[in-house]
Write a protein that holds these residues in place. Structure first.
Motif, PDB file in Angstrom:
ATOM      1  N   VAL A 135      31.891   2.815   5.960  1.00  0.00           N
ATOM      2  CA  VAL A 135      31.059   2.674   7.154  1.00  0.00           C
ATOM      3  C   VAL A 135      30.449   4.021   7.540  1.00  0.00           C
ATOM      4  O   VAL A 135      29.310   4.087   8.037  1.00  0.00           O
ATOM      5  CB  VAL A 135      31.874   2.066   8.318  1.00  0.00           C
ATOM      6  N   ARG A 162      19.224  -5.790  13.188  1.00  0.00           N
ATOM      7  CA  ARG A 162      18.934  -5.871  11.764  1.00  0.00           C
ATOM      8  C   ARG A 162      17.463  -6.172  11.485  1.00  0.00           C
ATOM      9  O   ARG A 162      16.812  -5.504  10.678  1.00  0.00           O
ATOM     10  CB  ARG A 162      19.835  -6.940  11.145  1.00  0.00           C
ATOM     11  N   TYR A 216      22.747   2.033  16.202  1.00  0.00           N
ATOM     12  CA  TYR A 216      23.540   1.406  15.155  1.00  0.00           C
ATOM     13  C   TYR A 216      24.796   2.218  14.836  1.00  0.00           C
ATOM     14  O   TYR A 216      25.894   1.653  14.729  1.00  0.00           O
ATOM     15  CB  TYR A 216      22.684   1.230  13.899  1.00  0.00           C
ATOM     16  N   GLU A 227      27.503   1.828  17.346  1.00  0.00           N
ATOM     17  CA  GLU A 227      28.129   0.510  17.419  1.00  0.00           C
ATOM     18  C   GLU A 227      29.101   0.236  16.280  1.00  0.00           C
ATOM     19  O   GLU A 227      30.053  -0.516  16.455  1.00  0.00           O
ATOM     20  CB  GLU A 227      27.054  -0.583  17.411  1.00  0.00           C
ATOM     21  N   ILE A 228      28.876   0.793  15.101  1.00  0.00           N
ATOM     22  CA  ILE A 228      29.608   0.348  13.914  1.00  0.00           C
ATOM     23  C   ILE A 228      30.877   1.144  13.650  1.00  0.00           C
ATOM     24  O   ILE A 228      31.700   0.700  12.836  1.00  0.00           O
ATOM     25  CB  ILE A 228      28.701   0.406  12.665  1.00  0.00           C
ATOM     26  N   THR A 285      24.672  -6.635  14.545  1.00  0.00           N
ATOM     27  CA  THR A 285      25.689  -6.311  15.547  1.00  0.00           C
ATOM     28  C   THR A 285      25.330  -6.817  16.929  1.00  0.00           C
ATOM     29  O   THR A 285      26.068  -6.568  17.885  1.00  0.00           O
ATOM     30  CB  THR A 285      25.898  -4.783  15.605  1.00  0.00           C
ATOM     31  N   VAL A 306      32.644  -5.813  15.693  1.00  0.00           N
ATOM     32  CA  VAL A 306      31.755  -5.208  14.707  1.00  0.00           C
ATOM     33  C   VAL A 306      32.538  -4.638  13.524  1.00  0.00           C
ATOM     34  O   VAL A 306      32.082  -4.702  12.374  1.00  0.00           O
ATOM     35  CB  VAL A 306      30.896  -4.108  15.368  1.00  0.00           C
ATOM     36  N   PHE A 312      32.370  -4.508   8.217  1.00  0.00           N
ATOM     37  CA  PHE A 312      32.263  -3.455   7.193  1.00  0.00           C
ATOM     38  C   PHE A 312      33.569  -3.268   6.407  1.00  0.00           C
ATOM     39  O   PHE A 312      33.689  -2.284   5.688  1.00  0.00           O
ATOM     40  CB  PHE A 312      31.890  -2.130   7.849  1.00  0.00           C
ATOM     41  N   ASN A 361      25.150 -10.024   3.991  1.00  0.00           N
ATOM     42  CA  ASN A 361      23.998  -9.503   4.725  1.00  0.00           C
ATOM     43  C   ASN A 361      22.721 -10.247   4.363  1.00  0.00           C
ATOM     44  O   ASN A 361      21.874 -10.507   5.231  1.00  0.00           O
ATOM     45  CB  ASN A 361      23.831  -8.006   4.440  1.00  0.00           C
TER      46      ASN A 361
END
Length: 564
Positions: A311, A374, A436, A439-440, A504, A512, A516, A531
C-alpha cells in the motif's frame, strides 16, 4: 468537562426515551378550555438536524481550518517565481536585468532548497512528530517554522540568507503537508471526507492566485519583494494561534490510551451523537487492538511486511505521478507561452491557475463524494493525456522553423489545451492524490507512510521535473515535444490508475485497509481483477461469495420445502 458532556448527553437521551414510554403523562396547557399539544419531542428535532449540514458543522469548521495549512504550500511555491523578476530584488542581490547561467543556477538552488527541505521533513515528521506526539503538535510546529522561514526570507540581505529561509519554510510545509491531510481524513465524516480534504488543495491554488495578485501589485515598489515574502509570517502565526484551540484527532487519542478524551472529542465532532461516536470508536479500537497485538511498525517493517509495503508503494507512485505528469511544468510553460503570444497582464497570468481552481472546486465539492475517487483519477488522467497530446501535436505541426514561432490560431489552441489540462488536473489528481494517500494507509503506519509518500512528491518528483523541463524546452524537442512527452507519461499512468486504485468513497478508514491486503503475485492478480470489476480491490472475492450466498438462499429453502 468530558464527563459532564457525556452525562448531559445521556440525560437528554433518557428524558427523551422516558417521555415516549407508554403511560408517561404528557404535559398539556389549557387555554380557553382547549388542551394544546405538547412540543415535538427533542429526539425528532435532533434527528432532523443530524441528517443535514448542521450536524457536521463542527467537523467541517475544524477540517476547514486545518486545511488552511494548504495556503503555506501554495503561497511559498507561487510567490518566489515572480519575486525573481522584481527590479528591487534583482538590484538587492546584484543580479543583471536579464538572466544568465549564474542567475539561473541560484534560482534553481533557491527553488529546490524549499523542495528538499519539505521532502526531508515530510519523512522525519511522520515518525518523530505525527505518530509519536500527534497530528496537532506537528501542525503547530510546522506553522511556526513556516512563519520563521518567511521572516528570514523577508529580511534577507544576500542569497545565502534567502536560501536558508526557503529551507526553513520548506521544512515547515513538509510537516504540515504530511500532518494536515491525515488530520482531516481522521476527523471528517466519511460521506464528506473527500470534499473536506479537497479544501486543502483548493487553498493551495488560492494561495498561488493570491501570490500572483500581490506580486503584480507590488512588483515595481522598492519594498515589494519583502512584503510578498513577509506575508508568510502573518499566515504562519495566525494558523499557529488558531491551532491552540483545536483538539487532537480521536484516532490518535484512542491509540494513546486516552479513551474518554477520544470519545468526548468524537462526540463533539458528530454533533453530540454519542451512540454514533461510540460505534465509530469501536471500529478504531478493533483495528488498534489488532495492531497492538502485532507490535509497533518500524521503518524496516514497512518495507518487509507485504501488507504495509504494497500500500505504501501504491501511495508513493500516486504522489510521484501527480507531479511527473507535468503540472509544475505546465504552470511555467503556460506563462512563457502567453508572453510569446503577446498576452500580457494579470488576466492571462491568472488564467491557468483559475482553471485549476475551478476544476478543483468541481472535483472536490461536487464530484468526489458522488462519483468516487477512482473514476475521477482514471478519467482525469485520460483527459490530461488527451489535452497534452493534442497540444503537443499542434505545436509541432504549426511550428515555423524559419521564424521560430507559431501562428496565432495554433497558439490559442495550445493555450486552450493547457487550460483544459489544468482543469482536468484540478478535478482529479490535484486534490485526489492527497486525499487518496490519506485514506488508504493503515493507522499503525499512517504517519510514516503519508510522510514517505509526501517526500516522494516533494523530493524525487519535483526535483526531477524542475531539472528536465527546461532541458527539454531548450532542446530540439522544443515546447511541442515537451507537451508530447508529458502526454505520453499521462497515457502510461492510466493503466496504473485503473488497476491499482480501489474505490474508497463512503468507506471508513478501517474498511479501506482490507482493499489492499495482498502479499503474493496471485494476490496482486486478484487485486487487479477486483479493481477492474469496479474498484473492489482484494474485497472482490468476499463480495462475490456474499452475493452467491444470498442468491442460493431462496433455492436452498425451496429444496428444503420439496423434501419435506
Amino acid at each position: 468537562l468530558c464527563a459532564a458532556w457525556r452525562i448531559s448527553c445521556r440525560s437528554v437521551q433518557q428524558a427523551t426515551t422516558s417521555s415516549n414510554q407508554p403511560g408517561h403523562s404528557l404535559p398539556q396547557t389549557a387555554m380557553d378550555g382547549v388542551a394544546t399539544a405538547p412540543p415535538a419531542p427533542a429526539a425528532t428535532a435532533q434527528s432532523s438536524v443530524k441528517g443535514g449540514w448542521v450536524a457536521r458543522l463542527h467537523a467541517v469548521i475544524v477540517c476547514a481550518f486545518v486545511a488552511s495549512t494548504g495556503f503555506f504550500h501554495g503561497y511559498d511555491n507561487g510567490v518566489v517565481n515572480d519575486v525573481f523578476t522584481m527590479p528591487s530584488f534583482r538590484a538587492m542581490m546584484g543580479w543583471p536585468a536579464e538572466d544568465n547561467s549564474t542567475v539561473a543556477l541560484w534560482e534553481g538552488v533557491t527553488v529546490n532548497g524549499f523542495n528538499i527541505g519539505a521532502a526531508v521533513s515530510a519523512v522525519l515528521a511522520g515518525h518523530l512528530l505525527v505518530d509519536k506526539y500527534g497530528r496537532r503538535p506537528a501542525l503547530l510546529i510546522g506553522s511556526i517554522l513556516f512563519a520563521i522561514g518567511g521572516g528570514v526570507q523577508a529580511g534577507a540581505v544576500n542569497m545565502a540568507m534567502l536560501i536558508v529561509g526557503r529551507v526553513i519554510a520548506g521544512v515547515g510545509v513538509g510537516i504540515t503537508s504530511s500532518a494536515g491531510p491525515a488530520f482531516i481524513s481522521e476527523v471528517a465524516p466519511e460521506k464528506i471526507r473527500g470534499m473536506l480534504v479537497g479544501i486543502y488543495q483548493s487553498n493551495i491554488c488560492l494561495a498561488i492566485v493570491g501570490a500572483a495578485v500581490l506580486n503584480y501589485l507590488d512588483h515595481d515598489t522598492s519594498y515589494g519583494w519583502r512584503l510578498s515574502l513577509g506575508l508568510q509570517v502573518a499566515m504562519g502565526a495566525l494558523v499557529a494561534v488558531g491551532l491552540l484551540f483545536v483538539a487532537e484527532t480521536p484516532r490518535f487519542l484512542e491509540a494513546s490510551g486516552r479513551h474518554e478524551e477520544a470519545l468526548c472529542t468524537l462526540t463533539r465532532l458528530r454533533a453530540g451523537d454519542e451512540h454514533a461516536a461510540e460505534r465509530e470508536l469501536k471500529q478504531v479500537q478493533a483495528e488498534i487492538e489488532q495492531e497492538d497485538s502485532e507490535g509497533s511498525a518500524s521503518w524496516s517493517e514497512i518495507f518487509t511486511q507485504p501488507f504495509f509495503r504494497n500500500v505504501v508503494i501504491i501511495g508513493c507512485f500516486t504522489q510521484f505521478f501527480q507531479i511527473t505528469t507535468g503540472i509544475n511544468a505546465m504552470v511555467s510553460f503556460s506563462g512563457t507561452l502567453f508572453k510569446a503570444l503577446g498576452l500580457q497582464g494579470l488576466g492571462p497570468a491568472l488564467t491557468p491557475f483559475l482553471s485549476f481552481l475551478l476544476g478543483n472546486a468541481i472535483g472536490s465539492f461536487v464530484l468526489v463524494d458522488r462519483v468516487g475517487r477512482r473514476l475521477l483519477l482514471v478519467f482525469g488522467m485520460m483527459g490530461m493525456a488527451i489535452t497534452m497530446l493534442v497540444g503537443g501535436t499542434v505545436a509541432l505541426v504549426a511550428h515555423d522553423s524559419q521564424q521560430g514561432s507559431i501562428d496565432e490560431t495554433s497558439g490559442y489552441v495550445i493555450v486552450a489545451m493547457i487550460v483544459l489540462y489544468m482543469l482536468a488536473f484540478g478535478m482529479s489528481w490535484g486534490f485526489g492524490a492527497w486525499l487518496y494517500i490519506s485514506e488508504i494507509m493503515p493507522l499503525r503506519v499512517r504517519g510514516k507512510a503519508v510522510g514517505l509518500c509526501t517526500a516522494v512528491n516533494w523530493g524525487p518528483a519535483n526535483v526531477l521535473i524542475a531539472f528536465i523541463t527546461p532541458q527539454m524546452i531548450s532542446s530540439p524537442m522544443g515546447p511541442g515535444g515537451t507537451l508530447l512527452f508529458f502526454g505520453c507519461v499521462c497515457l502510461m499512468v492510466v493503466p496504473f490508475a485503473a488497476t491499482c486504485l480501489p474505490e474508497t468513497k463512503g468507506k471508513t478508514l478501517e474498511e479501506v485497509v482490507p482493499l489492499f491486503r495482498f502479499s503474493s503475485w496471485a494476490g496482486f492478480k486478484a487485486f487487479v481483477k477486483g479493481n477492474l470489476r469496479g474498484g473492489l480491490g482484494c474485497c472482490a472475492e468476499s463480495k462475490e461469495a456474499a452475493a452467491d450466498s444470498a442468491a442460493s438462499a431462496p433455492q436452498d429453502a425451496l429444496e428444503c420445502e420439496v423434501s419435506i
